[in-house]
Motif scaffolding. Structure first.
Motif, PDB file in Angstrom:
ATOM      1  N   LEU A  97      13.491  -1.619  -5.097  1.00 14.09           N
ATOM      2  CA  LEU A  97      12.284  -1.100  -4.470  1.00 14.09           C
ATOM      3  C   LEU A  97      11.955  -2.015  -3.296  1.00 14.09           C
ATOM      4  CD1 LEU A  97       9.950   0.781  -4.189  1.00 14.09           C
ATOM      5  CD2 LEU A  97       8.743  -0.434  -6.013  1.00 14.09           C
ATOM      6  N   ALA A  98      12.268  -1.535  -2.097  1.00 18.61           N
ATOM      7  CA  ALA A  98      12.006  -2.292  -0.868  1.00 18.61           C
ATOM      8  C   ALA A  98      11.293  -1.353   0.088  1.00 18.61           C
ATOM      9  CB  ALA A  98      13.309  -2.795  -0.244  1.00 18.61           C
ATOM     10  N   THR A  99      10.075  -1.686   0.452  1.00 20.98           N
ATOM     11  CA  THR A  99       9.287  -0.789   1.291  1.00 20.98           C
ATOM     12  C   THR A  99       9.242  -1.263   2.731  1.00 20.98           C
ATOM     13  OG1 THR A  99       7.146   0.294   1.527  1.00 20.98           O
ATOM     14  CG2 THR A  99       7.122  -1.994   0.792  1.00 20.98           C
ATOM     15  N   ASP A 100       9.245  -0.307   3.653  1.00 18.10           N
ATOM     16  CA  ASP A 100       9.040  -0.591   5.070  1.00 18.10           C
ATOM     17  C   ASP A 100       7.605  -0.302   5.473  1.00 18.10           C
ATOM     18  OD1 ASP A 100      11.669  -1.399   5.816  1.00 18.10           O
ATOM     19  OD2 ASP A 100      12.291   0.680   5.621  1.00 18.10           O
ATOM     20  N   ARG A 101       6.778   0.026   4.484  1.00 14.98           N
ATOM     21  CA  ARG A 101       5.393   0.381   4.761  1.00 14.98           C
ATOM     22  C   ARG A 101       4.474  -0.789   4.426  1.00 14.98           C
ATOM     23  NH1 ARG A 101       5.175   5.903   1.451  1.00 14.98           N
ATOM     24  NH2 ARG A 101       6.341   4.599   0.005  1.00 14.98           N
ATOM     25  N   VAL A 102       3.180  -0.567   4.628  1.00 15.09           N
ATOM     26  CA  VAL A 102       2.217  -1.638   4.408  1.00 15.09           C
ATOM     27  C   VAL A 102       2.040  -1.921   2.928  1.00 15.09           C
ATOM     28  CG1 VAL A 102      -0.188  -2.336   4.750  1.00 15.09           C
ATOM     29  CG2 VAL A 102       1.031  -1.128   6.571  1.00 15.09           C
ATOM     30  N   ILE A 103       2.099  -0.874   2.079  1.00 11.48           N
ATOM     31  CA  ILE A 103       1.928  -1.060   0.637  1.00 11.48           C
ATOM     32  C   ILE A 103       3.042  -0.342  -0.119  1.00 11.48           C
ATOM     33  CG2 ILE A 103      -0.578  -1.298   0.793  1.00 11.48           C
ATOM     34  CD1 ILE A 103      -0.750   1.600  -0.309  1.00 11.48           C
ATOM     35  N   ILE A 104       3.220  -0.746  -1.374  1.00 11.27           N
ATOM     36  CA  ILE A 104       4.114  -0.056  -2.301  1.00 11.27           C
ATOM     37  C   ILE A 104       3.267   0.939  -3.085  1.00 11.27           C
ATOM     38  CG2 ILE A 104       5.557  -0.315  -4.351  1.00 11.27           C
ATOM     39  CD1 ILE A 104       6.373  -3.057  -3.313  1.00 11.27           C
ATOM     40  N   SER A 105       3.677   2.197  -3.110  1.00 13.20           N
ATOM     41  CA  SER A 105       2.862   3.226  -3.757  1.00 13.20           C
ATOM     42  C   SER A 105       3.062   3.192  -5.266  1.00 13.20           C
ATOM     43  CB  SER A 105       3.224   4.613  -3.210  1.00 13.20           C
ATOM     44  OG  SER A 105       4.504   5.007  -3.671  1.00 13.20           O
ATOM     45  N   ILE A 106       2.082   3.714  -5.976  1.00 15.97           N
ATOM     46  CA  ILE A 106       2.137   3.730  -7.435  1.00 15.97           C
ATOM     47  C   ILE A 106       3.238   4.665  -7.931  1.00 15.97           C
ATOM     48  CG2 ILE A 106       0.426   5.587  -7.704  1.00 15.97           C
ATOM     49  CD1 ILE A 106      -0.665   3.988 -10.119  1.00 15.97           C
ATOM     50  N   ASP A 107       3.505   5.748  -7.196  1.00 16.08           N
ATOM     51  CA  ASP A 107       4.568   6.677  -7.612  1.00 16.08           C
ATOM     52  C   ASP A 107       5.940   6.014  -7.533  1.00 16.08           C
ATOM     53  OD1 ASP A 107       2.781   8.712  -8.139  1.00 16.08           O
ATOM     54  OD2 ASP A 107       2.923   9.573  -6.124  1.00 16.08           O
ATOM     55  N   GLU A 108       6.151   5.172  -6.535  1.00 14.34           N
ATOM     56  CA  GLU A 108       7.425   4.460  -6.416  1.00 14.34           C
ATOM     57  C   GLU A 108       7.650   3.548  -7.619  1.00 14.34           C
ATOM     58  OE1 GLU A 108       8.271   3.779  -1.695  1.00 14.34           O
ATOM     59  OE2 GLU A 108       6.506   2.774  -2.528  1.00 14.34           O
ATOM     60  N   VAL A 109       6.598   2.848  -8.042  1.00 12.62           N
ATOM     61  CA  VAL A 109       6.729   1.943  -9.186  1.00 12.62           C
ATOM     62  C   VAL A 109       6.931   2.735 -10.471  1.00 12.62           C
ATOM     63  CG1 VAL A 109       5.556   0.168 -10.540  1.00 12.62           C
ATOM     64  CG2 VAL A 109       5.435   0.127  -8.051  1.00 12.62           C
ATOM     65  N   ARG A 110       6.246   3.846 -10.606  1.00  8.92           N
ATOM     66  CA  ARG A 110       6.428   4.667 -11.807  1.00  8.92           C
ATOM     67  C   ARG A 110       7.872   5.139 -11.931  1.00  8.92           C
ATOM     68  NH1 ARG A 110       0.807   8.057 -11.104  1.00  8.92           N
ATOM     69  NH2 ARG A 110      -0.510   6.714 -12.428  1.00  8.92           N
ATOM     70  N   ARG A 111       8.460   5.582 -10.826  1.00 13.55           N
ATOM     71  CA  ARG A 111       9.861   6.023 -10.873  1.00 13.55           C
ATOM     72  C   ARG A 111      10.779   4.863 -11.226  1.00 13.55           C
ATOM     73  NH1 ARG A 111       8.152   9.192  -6.349  1.00 13.55           N
ATOM     74  NH2 ARG A 111       8.864   7.580  -4.898  1.00 13.55           N
ATOM     75  N   LEU A 112      10.491   3.694 -10.692  1.00 12.47           N
ATOM     76  CA  LEU A 112      11.326   2.525 -10.980  1.00 12.47           C
ATOM     77  C   LEU A 112      11.214   2.120 -12.447  1.00 12.47           C
ATOM     78  CD1 LEU A 112      13.143   0.635  -9.235  1.00 12.47           C
ATOM     79  CD2 LEU A 112      11.240  -0.969  -9.226  1.00 12.47           C
ATOM     80  N   VAL A 113      10.002   2.124 -12.989  1.00  7.40           N
ATOM     81  CA  VAL A 113       9.799   1.776 -14.391  1.00  7.40           C
ATOM     82  C   VAL A 113      10.542   2.757 -15.287  1.00  7.40           C
ATOM     83  CG1 VAL A 113       8.073   1.688 -16.238  1.00  7.40           C
ATOM     84  CG2 VAL A 113       7.623   0.563 -14.048  1.00  7.40           C
ATOM     85  N   SER A 114      10.502   4.028 -14.925  1.00  6.66           N
ATOM     86  CA  SER A 114      11.208   5.037 -15.709  1.00  6.66           C
ATOM     87  C   SER A 114      12.713   4.790 -15.699  1.00  6.66           C
ATOM     88  CB  SER A 114      10.895   6.426 -15.157  1.00  6.66           C
ATOM     89  OG  SER A 114      11.604   7.426 -15.849  1.00  6.66           O
ATOM     90  N   SER A 115      13.281   4.487 -14.541  1.00  9.32           N
ATOM     91  CA  SER A 115      14.731   4.253 -14.450  1.00  9.32           C
ATOM     92  C   SER A 115      15.146   2.969 -15.149  1.00  9.32           C
ATOM     93  CB  SER A 115      15.164   4.222 -12.984  1.00  9.32           C
ATOM     94  OG  SER A 115      14.665   3.070 -12.327  1.00  9.32           O
ATOM     95  N   SER A 116      14.214   2.009 -15.278  1.00  9.39           N
ATOM     96  CA  SER A 116      14.556   0.732 -15.918  1.00  9.39           C
ATOM     97  C   SER A 116      14.817   0.878 -17.409  1.00  9.39           C
ATOM     98  CB  SER A 116      13.436  -0.291 -15.696  1.00  9.39           C
ATOM     99  OG  SER A 116      12.293   0.016 -16.477  1.00  9.39           O
TER     100      SER A 116
END
Length: 405
Positions: A97-116
């Protein structure tokens, strides 16, 4: 050869990660479990890590080297298929999870947690790397917290952030923290000579002016435009002496930051758009069908968010360069025998120091810190920079108007 060879100035941290990877057991074995946040021996393996260090110290590089050591069948040889896949960020057991934006969105983290939660497919671990973990809001961090409290046995989390204070206390209590130091100027210069083939003098100047920020040192050593932009920033700060100068100077600094951001993102944006069109089967110059416009629109929105972050990063680099100037002026005023960051213009630094006192120099440094805080609080960058340069003008006004070139 190994994945640790290209890391600069972090021998203590490398030993911690190397020992942890070795203690995890041979490839293909079932790893011993270790509770996150529990007391650990220097060579023990645990399931959640936090790599902290100043910008440019190599946090993400060290995180990926550790990931290679965990996923590689040879413990991080640097040449096998696993190591090449990690370097290309395509390994099936590596999630990023590497963002080019100002913040990391909650949906991105949810998807990552699910894949973990999935078991590793070809390696002994599934490794999850979060770059810039400090860009998670509190609500987003709480989503990650649950995964760190009850991690799957064969999943390893590696978070990267500037400091431990940038994360919630509950997150910090569940990770093993490894702190990186600022690499020495000599170490960074040696890396530039070895990796980029630049001459020693150029490498040393780039390392010094980047203040050992490895990525910025590379740009200064290899990009004439980056060097010119930095030189103009310093020249502008030295020449501001009135409110009018401050207003015009702030506008110019924004132009410089914008040009710097555009130089970084423009080529990448074009490549991404071309790749997206190819994947959708659209020929260059062909009209985009209405059914596919939403996908291109999403890509353009992501690129706009990345441009916003790049502009902020460009302004932050300008503030860092200005801070280095007044840091050097203060060192001269205090008579400290410490190497100057801006050694190439040492005569101008000394002239400014002699025509001023340390209190006005400290006021300029405080104004730079205030500008950084205001911009992070969403104050218009132009207003923050104007306020900064008004203070700089006051600090410059008593200095000689003609300084050595």
């Amino acid at each position: 050869m190994s994945v640790w060879d290209d890391l600069t100035g972090q021998s203590a941290a490398i030993e911690v990660f190397r020992a942890a990877a070795n203690s995890a057991g041979p490839a293909g074995s079932t790893p011993a479990s270790a509770s996150p946040g529990a007391a650990t021996a220097p060579d023990s393996m645990t399931h959640s890590w936090l790599v902290t260090g100043p910008p440019g110290s190599g946090r993400s590089n060290l995180a990926y080297a550790f990931a290679s050591a965990l996923l590689c069948r040879n413990g991080g040889c640097g040449v096998c298929a696993d190591c090449r896949q990690v370097a290309a960020r395509t390994h099936p057991d590596l999630a990023i999870l590497a963002t080019d934006r100002v913040i990391i969105s909650i949906d991105e983290v949810r998807r990552l947690v699910s894949s973990s939660q999935f078991s590793p497919s070809v390696s002994r671990y599934r490794v999850v790397v979060i770059e810039d973990a400090d860009r998670m809001a509190e609500r987003t961090s709480n989503v990650l917290l649950k995964a760190l409290e009850e991690p799957p046995e064969r999943t390893v989390w590696i978070l990267c952030a500037p400091s431990e204070a940038d994360l919630l206390p509950t997150i910090r209590s569940r990770v093993r923290s490894v702190r990186l130091r600022v690499p020495s100027t000599a170490d960074v210069a040696a890396l530039l000579v070895k990796r980029d083939g630049v001459d020693e003098a150029t490498a040393l100047r780039a390392a010094r002016e980047s203040q050992s920020h490895i990525g910025m040192a590379h740009r200064l050593a290899t990009n004439d435009e980056a060097r010119a932009r930095r030189a103009e920033t310093i020249q502008l700060a030295l020449s501001v002496r009135s409110v009018g100068d401050a207003v015009r100077g702030a506008a110019r600094l924004l132009d410089i930051a914008g040009a710097d951001a555009q130089a970084i993102t423009e080529e990448r944006d074009a490549e991404e758009r071309a790749a997206a069109l190819r994947s959708l089967g659209i020929e260059p110059g062909q009209a985009i069908p209405p059914a596919l416009r939403s996908q291109i629109k999403n890509l353009e929105d992501d690129q706009k968010r990345r441009a916003t972050r790049s502009l902020r990063d460009g302004i932050d680099r300008i503030l860092t360069d200005l801070l280095s100037l007044y840091r050097d002026v203060l060192l001269v005023q205090l008579g400290a025998q410490i190497e100057l960051v801006n050694e190439a213009i040492s005569a101008r630094v000394r002239a400014l120091a002699e025509g001023n006192d340390s209190s006005s120099t400290l006021a300029a440094m405080d104004a730079i810190a205030d500008a950084r805080r205001r911009i992070s609080a969403n104050v218009a960058p132009a207003l923050a920079l104007e306020a900064l340069l008004v203070t700089v003008a006051a600090a410059n006004s008593s200095a000689p108007r003609k300084v050595p070139q």
